[in-house]
Design an enzyme around this catalytic site. Structure first.
Site, PDB file in Angstrom:
ATOM      1  N   ILE A   1       0.827  -1.204   0.000  1.00 15.91           N
ATOM      2  CA  ILE A   1       0.000   0.000   0.000  1.00 15.91           C
ATOM      3  C   ILE A   1       0.861   1.253   0.000  1.00 15.91           C
ATOM      4  O   ILE A   1       0.585   2.210  -0.737  1.00 15.91           O
ATOM      5  CB  ILE A   1      -0.942  -0.002   1.217  1.00 15.91           C
ATOM      6  CG1 ILE A   1      -1.977  -1.129   1.097  1.00 15.91           C
ATOM      7  CG2 ILE A   1      -1.642   1.344   1.368  1.00 15.91           C
ATOM      8  CD1 ILE A   1      -2.807  -1.355   2.343  1.00 15.91           C
TER       9      ILE A   1
ATOM     10  N   TYR B   1      -1.946  -7.322  17.405  1.00 17.76           N
ATOM     11  CA  TYR B   1      -2.130  -6.498  16.211  1.00 17.76           C
ATOM     12  C   TYR B   1      -3.522  -5.882  16.199  1.00 17.76           C
ATOM     13  O   TYR B   1      -3.686  -4.680  15.973  1.00 17.76           O
ATOM     14  CB  TYR B   1      -1.906  -7.361  14.971  1.00 17.76           C
ATOM     15  CG  TYR B   1      -2.089  -6.629  13.661  1.00 17.76           C
ATOM     16  CD1 TYR B   1      -1.038  -5.890  13.111  1.00 17.76           C
ATOM     17  CD2 TYR B   1      -3.295  -6.685  12.962  1.00 17.76           C
ATOM     18  CE1 TYR B   1      -1.190  -5.227  11.902  1.00 17.76           C
ATOM     19  CE2 TYR B   1      -3.460  -6.027  11.752  1.00 17.76           C
ATOM     20  CZ  TYR B   1      -2.402  -5.295  11.229  1.00 17.76           C
ATOM     21  OH  TYR B   1      -2.564  -4.637  10.038  1.00 17.76           O
TER      22      TYR B   1
ATOM     23  N   THR C   1      -0.822  -7.743  -0.562  1.00 18.19           N
ATOM     24  CA  THR C   1       0.483  -7.182  -0.220  1.00 18.19           C
ATOM     25  C   THR C   1       1.317  -8.265   0.420  1.00 18.19           C
ATOM     26  O   THR C   1       0.830  -9.349   0.744  1.00 18.19           O
ATOM     27  CB  THR C   1       0.363  -6.001   0.765  1.00 18.19           C
ATOM     28  OG1 THR C   1       0.078  -6.522   2.072  1.00 18.19           O
ATOM     29  CG2 THR C   1      -0.726  -5.031   0.360  1.00 18.19           C
TER      30      THR C   1
ATOM     31  N   LEU D   1       2.809  -7.896   3.403  1.00 18.35           N
ATOM     32  CA  LEU D   1       3.001  -7.477   4.793  1.00 18.35           C
ATOM     33  C   LEU D   1       3.380  -8.645   5.686  1.00 18.35           C
ATOM     34  O   LEU D   1       4.289  -8.565   6.498  1.00 18.35           O
ATOM     35  CB  LEU D   1       1.715  -6.819   5.326  1.00 18.35           C
ATOM     36  CG  LEU D   1       1.704  -6.439   6.812  1.00 18.35           C
ATOM     37  CD1 LEU D   1       2.758  -5.377   7.086  1.00 18.35           C
ATOM     38  CD2 LEU D   1       0.335  -5.940   7.240  1.00 18.35           C
TER      39      LEU D   1
END
Length: 252
Positions: A17, A156, A191, A193
């Site tokens: 992103i 998280y 993504t 990540l």
């Protein structure tokens, strides 16, 4: 949406992103500052930005380090003399459950990057954003609002929920100065990540691997487009809001 002569800082801009958002802002004429720990990746993003827009300022830094955070703001102001948009995008993932033996080490590492760094970057940037009546966009997650039993992400998720409420408080405080503060909460995005978090090769998820009501997951460009809209004058009446782009994940 033109961002000509606007100055934009994007943390975590080396991939996903952040990288896509940097390229999009550069294409719209912004002076972009791309921040990340891996300078080689940032140089690749720099080259992509230069193909369609202005060449960005590359700053290799770890935003969880206070001195690095200060340096990011100082170098930005030294080069451009102003700051218009801060995108707090950098984040890491640590898999954990409340029964995990390493839960506190996971929490501490997640806290430093996912919440504390965003708070400190906002603190450092705010005086400059007041001068330009700029705005801040915090990249959160739908995991801060819901639970997935198949993903043990206690720390998280809790920290993303905290980031959401931090956004609302700062929006209320800075509104008197004309500074807007908003959150964007993606659902599953293509993504790497997770791969970056574990120092592993890219673990991009496909539409087949993640089920959403719309039967797909988002491309980083979709999130970048939303970031640019929220940062633009087209959204000048919007502050303290949370924009969800999750292909319906929260409906499940």
């Amino acid at each position: 949406m033109s961002f000509a002569n606007k100055v934009v800082i994007i943390t975590g801009a080396g991939s996903g992103i952040g990288a896509t958002t940097a390229i999009s802002f550069a294409k719209e004429g912004a002076n972009v500052v791309i921040v990340g720990r891996k300078v080689l990746k940032l140089q690749m993003v720099r080259e992509e930005c230069a193909k369609t827009g202005k060449v960005p300022l590359v700053i290799g830094a770890d935003i969880s380090n206070d001195e690095d955070a200060k340096r990011i703001i100082e170098e930005t102001i030294e080069k451009y003399g102003q700051l218009d948009v801060l995108v707090n995008n950098a984040g890491i993932v640590g898999f954990d459950g409340i029964l995990s033996e390493n839960i506190m080490s996971v929490f501490d590492s997640n806290m430093k990057t996912n919440l504390r760094a965003a708070i400190y970057m906002t603190h450092l940037a705010a005086p400059h954003l007041i001068k330009t009546k700029g705005n801040i966009i915090n990249i959160s997650s739908v995991l801060g609002k819901m639970t997935f039993r198949q993903y043990p992400l206690v720390c998280y998720s809790a920290l993303k929920a905290a980031l959401d409420h931090f956004t609302r408080h700062v929006a209320a405080e800075l509104a008197q100065y004309g500074v807007r503060v908003n959150t964007i909460s993606p659902g599953p995005v293509k993504t790497n990540l997770v791969g970056n978090a574990n120092n592993e090769p890219s673990t991009q998820q496909s539409d087949d691997e993640v089920k959403t009501p719309l039967g797909r997951i988002a491309d980083p460009k979709e999130i970048a487009d939303l970031i640019l809209f929220v940062a633009s004058d087209k959204a000048k009446s919007m502050t303290g809001s949370d924009y969800i782009a999750d292909n319906g994940s929260m409906l499940m």
